[in-house]
Design a protein around this motif. Structure first.
Motif, PDB file in Angstrom:
ATOM      1  N   ILE A 196       0.735  -0.944  -0.052  1.00  0.00           N
ATOM      2  CA  ILE A 196      -0.153   0.045   0.066  1.00  0.00           C
ATOM      3  C   ILE A 196       1.008   1.342   0.140  1.00  0.00           C
ATOM      4  N   PHE A 197       0.683   2.289  -0.984  1.00  0.00           N
ATOM      5  CA  PHE A 197       1.533   3.267  -1.211  1.00  0.00           C
ATOM      6  C   PHE A 197       1.623   4.309   0.172  1.00  0.00           C
ATOM      7  N   ASN A 198       2.894   4.311   0.598  1.00  0.00           N
ATOM      8  CA  ASN A 198       3.080   5.381   2.116  1.00  0.00           C
ATOM      9  C   ASN A 198       2.284   4.858   3.103  1.00  0.00           C
ATOM     10  N   ALA A 199       1.999   3.668   3.394  1.00  0.00           N
ATOM     11  CA  ALA A 199       1.348   3.052   4.319  1.00  0.00           C
ATOM     12  C   ALA A 199       2.606   2.550   5.303  1.00  0.00           C
ATOM     13  N   ILE A 200       2.643   3.783   6.215  1.00  0.00           N
ATOM     14  CA  ILE A 200       3.700   3.876   6.892  1.00  0.00           C
ATOM     15  C   ILE A 200       2.999   4.496   8.123  1.00  0.00           C
ATOM     16  N   PHE A 201       2.826   3.837   9.246  1.00  0.00           N
ATOM     17  CA  PHE A 201       2.157   4.307  10.356  1.00  0.00           C
ATOM     18  C   PHE A 201       3.550   4.443  11.421  1.00  0.00           C
ATOM     19  N   ARG A 202       3.819   5.798  11.635  1.00  0.00           N
ATOM     20  CA  ARG A 202       5.075   6.082  12.657  1.00  0.00           C
ATOM     21  C   ARG A 202       4.711   6.665  13.993  1.00  0.00           C
ATOM     22  N   ILE A 203       5.470   6.363  14.879  1.00  0.00           N
ATOM     23  CA  ILE A 203       5.509   6.996  16.359  1.00  0.00           C
ATOM     24  C   ILE A 203       6.758   6.994  16.764  1.00  0.00           C
ATOM     25  N   ASP A 204       7.132   8.252  17.532  1.00  0.00           N
ATOM     26  CA  ASP A 204       8.371   8.774  17.683  1.00  0.00           C
ATOM     27  C   ASP A 204       8.285   9.314  19.157  1.00  0.00           C
ATOM     28  N   TYR A 205       9.294   9.118  20.012  1.00  0.00           N
ATOM     29  CA  TYR A 205       9.455   9.799  21.277  1.00  0.00           C
ATOM     30  C   TYR A 205      10.711  10.574  21.184  1.00  0.00           C
ATOM     31  N   GLY A 206      10.743  11.944  21.254  1.00  0.00           N
ATOM     32  CA  GLY A 206      11.739  12.743  21.380  1.00  0.00           C
ATOM     33  C   GLY A 206      11.987  13.482  22.807  1.00  0.00           C
ATOM     34  N   TYR A 207      13.086  13.684  23.068  1.00  0.00           N
ATOM     35  CA  TYR A 207      13.355  14.067  24.512  1.00  0.00           C
ATOM     36  C   TYR A 207      14.618  15.170  24.272  1.00  0.00           C
ATOM     37  N   GLY A 208      14.201  16.330  24.855  1.00  0.00           N
ATOM     38  CA  GLY A 208      15.022  17.604  24.524  1.00  0.00           C
ATOM     39  C   GLY A 208      16.371  17.577  25.570  1.00  0.00           C
ATOM     40  N   ILE A 209      17.350  17.767  25.272  1.00  0.00           N
ATOM     41  CA  ILE A 209      18.511  17.976  26.106  1.00  0.00           C
ATOM     42  C   ILE A 209      19.097  19.323  26.147  1.00  0.00           C
ATOM     43  N   THR A 210      18.640  20.224  25.644  1.00  0.00           N
ATOM     44  CA  THR A 210      18.919  21.588  25.741  1.00  0.00           C
ATOM     45  C   THR A 210      18.033  22.474  26.574  1.00  0.00           C
ATOM     46  N   ARG A 211      18.350  23.546  26.999  1.00  0.00           N
ATOM     47  CA  ARG A 211      17.857  24.519  27.985  1.00  0.00           C
ATOM     48  C   ARG A 211      16.134  24.555  27.650  1.00  0.00           C
ATOM     49  N   LYS A 212      15.454  24.628  28.921  1.00  0.00           N
ATOM     50  CA  LYS A 212      13.901  24.600  28.545  1.00  0.00           C
ATOM     51  C   LYS A 212      13.341  23.681  27.706  1.00  0.00           C
ATOM     52  N   SER A 213      13.796  22.442  27.742  1.00  0.00           N
ATOM     53  CA  SER A 213      13.071  21.425  26.799  1.00  0.00           C
ATOM     54  C   SER A 213      12.158  20.694  27.146  1.00  0.00           C
ATOM     55  N   SER A 214      11.464  20.239  26.375  1.00  0.00           N
ATOM     56  CA  SER A 214      10.369  19.152  26.898  1.00  0.00           C
ATOM     57  C   SER A 214      10.560  18.031  26.051  1.00  0.00           C
ATOM     58  N   SER A 215       9.605  17.094  26.408  1.00  0.00           N
ATOM     59  CA  SER A 215       9.448  15.845  25.473  1.00  0.00           C
ATOM     60  C   SER A 215       8.166  15.469  25.198  1.00  0.00           C
TER      61      SER A 215
END
Length: 419
Positions: A390-409
């Motif tokens: 199926i064309f472009n049938a990619i479900f993605r899930i990412d978790y990003g964690y900030g390491i610079t000042r005043k970062s979030s996740s």
């Protein structure tokens, strides 16, 4: 003596030419929705051409770039004498794709987007469809993209969008939330120069409206604003990517240039341009190293309406929804993708990534790029659930964690690879 040598040379040349392997007929196997007439016009090899494996390899790459083709390869069989039949074997993608997205907005409200697109409409590589979105406000869009409408090299794209969302604008003392509306009509000419080079150019006519919702106010910025604008758009694409199902290798660079004209007291005419450079490398049998470097610059007006935004879904995973804006940006996304499981049509792919970026503040200078307060660095991990047919049938899930000042996740969901 000279005449004898010349005659001998011509005889050898003629004999060599006569022994060239010639394409007798080009055939396709495995296609169902894809129209054979379109496929024959799309590739470069023609009946009567000298058989050239490099040309056939390029045609296979071109076929695999089509939304309606998941995989392709060729075979050559002798017909008679020095004449040969070329068979292109096609594995098709399913291209009638529903689009469903769910996320949280700037004000933490749950939003959703539903749509339906056929990326191989009429079996001729035409993308056609639309969407409806609700994020507290109603939005919709209708899109038609036919890159090979008139011939192998020339096509057109037509887009209409009515978009409304809650957007933050940033001032020196803080920020305010505005209801932002954009109603646009766009027409683009699409031209394929050759195997690797493409152009897009055209015009977008749109109207922007801002209405104050909450937050700080400024005497310099009205609480209600309507702007009629016109945008000239130019896109140059160099594409030397080769696809093998979920794996990609090669380089691609896309240059975007836009000139926006308007008549109002709060914004001047401005230029904006950015470049996306992509580099992919296969690592072993199951690994893929993927990189995107984006550099963008716009007219440097000291205005809260700066065009480049720091956002989860655009450049830095985990950073939040439109947490800042700038008039120039520099972003690097690098990730290692690894196939964890593959069976039949299903693929489970894991990835580890680092997203890093910096911005020039509105009215600032390029020294802002090295200011620590503008740096964002977010490492993270993710998963990809992929359907091979199926064309472009990619479900993605990412978790990003900030390491610079005043970062979030945060967690970021989406359809398709991040880049």
């Amino acid at each position: 003596m000279k005449k004898i040598l010349l005659f001998t040379f011509l005889l050898i040349s003629f004999y060599g030419f006569a022994q060239d392997k010639i394409v007798y007929d080009v055939k396709f196997q495995g296609q169902k929705k894809n129209k054979v007439g379109f496929l024959k016009n799309y590739i470069s090899v023609r009946n009567g051409d000298v058989l050239d494996s490099l040309q056939l390899d390029q045609d296979v790459i071109l076929l695999k770039r089509l939304a309606g083709v998941s995989h392709a390869y060729y075979q050559v069989f002798i017909s008679h004498d020095n004449l040969y039949n070329v068979y292109f074997n096609i594995e098709e993608n399913f291209t009638l794709i529903p689009n469903v997205n769910l996320w949280t907005t700037t004000n933490e409200q749950v939003a959703y987007k539903i749509g339906l697109y056929d990326y191989n409409f009429l079996g001729r590589n035409i993308a056609f469809g639309g969407f409806y979105q609700n994020n507290g406000f109603d939005s919709y869009g209708i899109n038609l993209r036919a890159p090979n409408l008139f011939n192998r090299n020339f096509g057109v794209a037509i887009n209409h969008q009515n978009w409304t969302s809650e957007e933050p604008l940033f001032f020196d003392g803080g920020s305010a939330n505005y209801k932002y509306s954009n109603t646009s009509f766009e027409v683009l000419a699409l031209y394929q120069i050759n195997f690797k080079h493409r152009l897009q150019f055209g015009i977008n006519v749109f109207k922007e409206e801002y209405s104050y919702l909450n937050g700080i106010t400024s005497d310099a910025i009205p609480q209600s604003l309507a702007l009629d604008k016109q945008m000239l758009k130019f896109v140059y694409e160099y594409d030397n990517l080769n696809y093998d199902y979920q794996y990609v290798e090669g380089i691609k660079n896309t240059l975007y240039l836009q000139y926006v004209t308007t008549e109002n007291d709060f914004q001047d005419n401005f230029l904006i341009g950015w470049s996306d450079f992509l580099y992919f490398e296969r690592v072993g049998e199951k690994g893929n190293w993927a990189n995107r470097f984006r550099f963008g610059v716009a007219s440097n007006n000291a205005s809260p309406f700066a065009p480049f935004s720091v956002d989860n879904n655009l450049n830095i995973r985990g950073v939040g929804n439109i947490i800042d804006r700038g008039t120039a940006s520099m972003v690097l996304n690098s990730e290692y993708r690894y196939t964890l499981y593959e069976k039949g049509w299903f693929i489970l792919q894991g990835n580890g990534f680092v997203d890093a970026g910096t911005w020039r503040n509105p009215g600032g200078d390029f020294g802002d790029f090295v200011e620590s307060r503008n740096f964002r660095i977010y490492p993270g991990v993710g998963l990809r659930f992929i359907h091979k047919r199926i064309f472009n049938a990619i479900f993605r899930i990412d978790y990003g964690y900030g390491i610079t000042r005043k970062s979030s996740s945060g967690i970021v969901f989406g359809i398709g690879q991040y880049f």
